[in-house]
Motif scaffolding. Structure first.
Motif, mmCIF file in Angstrom:
data_model
loop_
_atom_site.group_PDB
_atom_site.id
_atom_site.type_symbol
_atom_site.label_atom_id
_atom_site.label_comp_id
_atom_site.label_asym_id
_atom_site.label_seq_id
_atom_site.Cartn_x
_atom_site.Cartn_y
_atom_site.Cartn_z
ATOM 1 N N GLY A 87 0.795 -1.210 0.000
ATOM 2 C CA GLY A 87 0.000 0.000 0.000
ATOM 3 C C GLY A 87 0.829 1.263 0.000
ATOM 4 O O GLY A 87 0.275 2.366 -0.052
ATOM 5 N N THR A 133 -2.714 0.004 -5.670
ATOM 6 C CA THR A 133 -2.532 -1.267 -5.003
ATOM 7 C C THR A 133 -3.810 -1.676 -4.298
ATOM 8 O O THR A 133 -4.557 -0.851 -3.804
ATOM 9 C CB THR A 133 -1.387 -1.191 -3.978
ATOM 10 O OG1 THR A 133 -1.732 -0.211 -2.996
ATOM 11 C CG2 THR A 133 -0.096 -0.809 -4.634
ATOM 12 N N VAL A 143 -4.271 -3.137 -1.466
ATOM 13 C CA VAL A 143 -4.305 -2.894 -0.032
ATOM 14 C C VAL A 143 -4.724 -1.472 0.274
ATOM 15 O O VAL A 143 -5.580 -1.230 1.123
ATOM 16 C CB VAL A 143 -2.933 -3.207 0.589
ATOM 17 C CG1 VAL A 143 -2.917 -2.785 2.049
ATOM 18 C CG2 VAL A 143 -2.632 -4.683 0.473
ATOM 19 N N SER A 144 -4.130 -0.480 -0.406
ATOM 20 C CA SER A 144 -4.466 0.903 -0.109
ATOM 21 C C SER A 144 -5.917 1.189 -0.431
ATOM 22 O O SER A 144 -6.584 1.953 0.260
ATOM 23 C CB SER A 144 -3.555 1.849 -0.891
ATOM 24 O OG SER A 144 -3.720 1.675 -2.276
ATOM 25 N N VAL A 204 -2.796 -5.013 6.995
ATOM 26 C CA VAL A 204 -2.194 -4.819 5.674
ATOM 27 C C VAL A 204 -1.128 -5.848 5.390
ATOM 28 O O VAL A 204 -1.031 -6.403 4.317
ATOM 29 C CB VAL A 204 -1.631 -3.389 5.553
ATOM 30 C CG1 VAL A 204 -0.664 -3.303 4.383
ATOM 31 C CG2 VAL A 204 -2.761 -2.404 5.359
ATOM 32 N N GLY A 255 -1.890 -8.135 2.119
ATOM 33 C CA GLY A 255 -1.170 -7.890 0.875
ATOM 34 C C GLY A 255 -0.384 -9.093 0.409
ATOM 35 O O GLY A 255 -0.293 -9.369 -0.769
#
Length: 726
Positions: free
Chosen positions: A451, A535, A537-538, A551, A555
């Motif tokens: 992220g 990404t 995750v972000s 996270v 990820g």
């Protein structure tokens, strides 16, 4: 969210609230001052009288009798800045002492005690990252409160003064890269890094695969820490000792038509970029003449970078095609170079000097940045570079004096349209292309999914600099100029001509179709403030589907090949209140699933989800195959209707209508799946791109219809009265 609330929620328990800026106290002073509406001092009056009463405010109260004055705010600001600076320097001193203790313990430790030393090193690193977050929160707090002061009390603006003052204080300006260097050295010892054997016969030309990312300023230290745990920092010698970064300058060459710029932007086969590069601050001494050649990967070729070194005094002769190549070649052979190496050097140098002369190339644009390199010596398996303080400088508009002056005088003051400062750091992950080493190591994949990285496909400093500083000369611009996060920096350099209106989403071209390529979105989207990048995750964190503390695991596992784990992670990540249980229709047909509310907003990094041109054609072929079978079913049904007896064969009518309905379902399903999969391919959404249930359902329904028809016909045959017919 109000900054006061944000500040309270991000106070580190180890520091306590007293170590942070007294934001609410300063805010209270501003509110009290703005409520009293103090009068503005007459700036034009240059005379005073010692017998006149003091000036009053709008309520007629003498300003020196007011309970709260602007001097109180200024005094409080000074105290708060001094407090933050003192606390920061004290924490840095304590961190250096801890590092010294860890280094001392490491020298006398055996391999069995390395685990304990590694744990202590991790604690020091986390303390340093916590301190950087503390500095960033306070820095933002001062900016916020100063902006609020100038907004509510415009008569006495103070933001410009205090912002310049902050940038001159040690807690903001201080360079603590020595901490990174020492951490890198400790981790390298713990890993027992061994330098690979240097190959003296290796050519200076090399092939590479590079992926580029943008990194937000506040994430730079975290990214450095994530990398140095696996790769050592390539140390740089400076006047003050060893540093983790080095000044790098590159002067790019092009002609008046910007032929090289447009070739690199269009990614034309064989498009080249020529530059003169030197390292370190001050005037250049050793200059690298480099040529980058673009090759399309799908053709089986790889882009290549070639270079040779010259002395600074020889740059003019290279630029004017007067370089003595034969003499240099003979000297190389005399020094022990092989004939093959000398011939390769001669070919490269002749090609470069001839291109400069034939295309009339001149210095056009210079990039300048601090580069931090991570690499095990002589091991090119994984190389990472992080460029910070990136700026692009125009090399147009001064007398070249027959190429004697091939870069700007650093003492000259630059106009705002001659320099652009890039707001993000640029990270490059370079992987060596040989053998089976085409998949990055797990820690690289983890970093990609952390992220903190925002992939920008084919980002180029040369292209960006030319587009921003030469807007009147370029015919087209790169797609990333529409990104909301860099818009202000482009406008600050008078490059707004290449931008669309702020109310428009994106300019004409790729961004109208592939808007997901912009890391922070365009000006009409809301991703600028929450900084949602490409990404997964972000995007998930910002949307609230997963907690930031998850996270790390999320990820890592999100891109596993195990589809069952992917589905489980998605189910756990999606908020039940938002999506709830999936419907039967969504279970059968993925494009109707409620989980698409999450997955369709997730954009996977292109370095993880590889797409080849044949994938698009495979999707089209699958679509045509489904249509083909639908047409066959409809033809059979039409034939049954045409040849059946209207009076005595009602079952044939029902059977034909069932097949027609099923044929229509085949066509509709094929169209929906084609569009759904095409969108996923275009945006590279992670997860399964096939439909494991739809074909089973449609095939099962077709089998049931055929079975019913078969059983019905058997029953009719069994009960048929042959005697009555005779």
């Amino acid at each position: 969210m109000k900054f006061g609330v944000h500040l309270r929620e991000n106070v580190a328990p180890e520091y306590g609230p007293d170590a942070y800026i007294a934001y609410e106290r300063l805010d209270g002073i501003i509110r009290e001052l703005s409520a009293k509406v103090p009068s503005c001092v007459d700036l034009t009056n240059r005379q005073v009288s010692l017998t006149m009463p003091p000036p009053t405010n709008a309520q007629g109260v003498a300003q020196d009798h007011m309970a709260v004055t602007d001097e109180v705010f200024i005094k409080t600001m000074d105290e708060q800045m001094a407090m933050v600076e003192k606390f920061t320097l004290a924490q840095v001193t304590a961190l250096r002492l801890k590092l010294k203790a860890v280094e001392h313990k490491l020298q006398g430790s055996s391999s069995t005690a390395f685990e304990q030393v590694g744990a202590e090193t991790d604690v020091v690193a986390e303390d340093f990252l916590r301190l950087e977050k503390y500095v960033n929160i306070n820095f933002m707090g001062f900016h916020k409160i100063l902006k609020k002061h100038d907004k509510h009390i415009p008569a006495n603006p103070v933001k410009a003064f205090y912002v310049n003052r902050m940038h001159g204080q040690a807690w903001v300006r201080g360079d603590y890269s020595d901490v990174v260097v020492r951490l890198s050295s400790i981790y390298s010892t713990l890993r027992n890094d061994q330098a690979a054997q240097e190959d003296p016969d290796a050519s200076t030309s090399f092939l590479r695969s590079t992926t580029k990312y943008w990194v937000k300023t506040e994430d730079v230290s975290r990214v450095k820490y994530a990398i140095l745990r696996h790769l050592p920092v390539f140390l740089q010698k400076t006047s003050t000792g060893e540093s983790d970064s080095q000044m790098t300058n590159s002067v790019y060459l092009d002609n008046d038509q910007l032929e090289l710029y447009h070739g690199r932007l269009d990614k034309s086969p064989g498009a080249i970029a020529l530059r003169l590069r030197w390292y370190g601050a001050g005037d250049p001494k050793l200059v690298f003449v480099e040529r980058k050649t673009h090759r399309e990967k799908w053709t089986g070729e790889v882009s290549v970078k070639e270079r040779f070194t010259i002395d600074e005094s020889e740059v003019q002769s290279v630029m004017t095609n007067g370089y003595s190549i034969e003499d240099k070649k003979n000297k190389m052979i005399e020094k022990g170079k092989s004939q093959k190496e000398a011939d390769e050097w001669e070919t490269l140098s002749r090609e470069i000097t001839q291109v400069i002369s034939s295309k009339q190339l001149v210095p056009t644009m210079r990039t300048q940045y601090m580069r931090t390199a991570f690499q095990i010596p002589f091991d090119a398996t994984v190389r990472v570079s992080l460029d910070t303080n990136l700026c692009m400088i125009s090399e147009r508009g001064y007398d070249l004096q027959d190429m004697k002056n091939w870069h700007r005088d650093p003492s000259e003051v630059l106009a705002r349209n001659e320099i652009t400062r890039f707001p993000h750091a640029v990270l490059e992950v370079k992987l060596e292309l040989k053998g089976n080493n085409l998949t990055p190591p797990k820690w690289v994949t983890d970093l990609q999914n952390s992220g903190m990285l925002y992939e920008v496909h084919k980002f180029s400093k040369f292209i960006h600099g030319c587009a921003v500083m030469l807007p009147e000369d370029v015919r087209s611009v790169p797609y990333w100029v529409d990104d909301a996060s860099i818009r202000d920096s482009i406008i600050a350099s008078d490059g707004q001509r290449i931008l669309v209106e702020e109310k428009e989403a994106a300019g004409p071209g790729a961004n109208q179709i592939y808007s997901h390529l912009l890391p922070f979105g365009n000006t009409t989207e809301k991703r600028k403030d929450i900084a949602v990048g490409r990404t997964s995750v972000s995007a998930a964190v910002s949307a609230g589907y997963i907690h930031p503390e998850q996270v790390g695991n999320y990820g890592v596992n999100f891109y596993n090949e195990d589809d069952i784990e992917d589905a489980a992670l998605l189910r756990d990540a999606v908020d039940d209140d938002c999506c709830g249980e999936d419907t039967c229709l969504g279970w059968v047909f993925p494009f109707c699933s409620r989980s698409n509310m999450f997955t369709d907003s997730v954009i996977a990094p292109t370095s993880v989800q590889k797409i080849e041109p044949k994938v698009f054609f495979a999707n089209e072929r699958t679509f045509l195959h489904w249509l083909h079978h639908g047409i066959i079913l409809s033809s059979v049904a039409t034939g049954i209707l045409a040849f059946s007896d209207d009076d005595d064969n009602n079952w044939a009518h029902w059977y034909a209508l069932s097949l027609l309905t099923l044929a229509l379902a085949f066509c509709v399903y094929a169209l929906h799946i084609f569009l759904w999969r095409a969108e996923r391919i275009k945006t590279r959404i992670p997860g399964r791109w096939d439909d494991p249930r739809g074909p089973l359902v449609l095939g099962g329904v077709l089998a049931i219809v055929l079975t019913i028809n078969f059983v019905t016909k058997l029953y009719q045959i069994a009960t048929f009265d042959y005697e009555s017919e005779l």
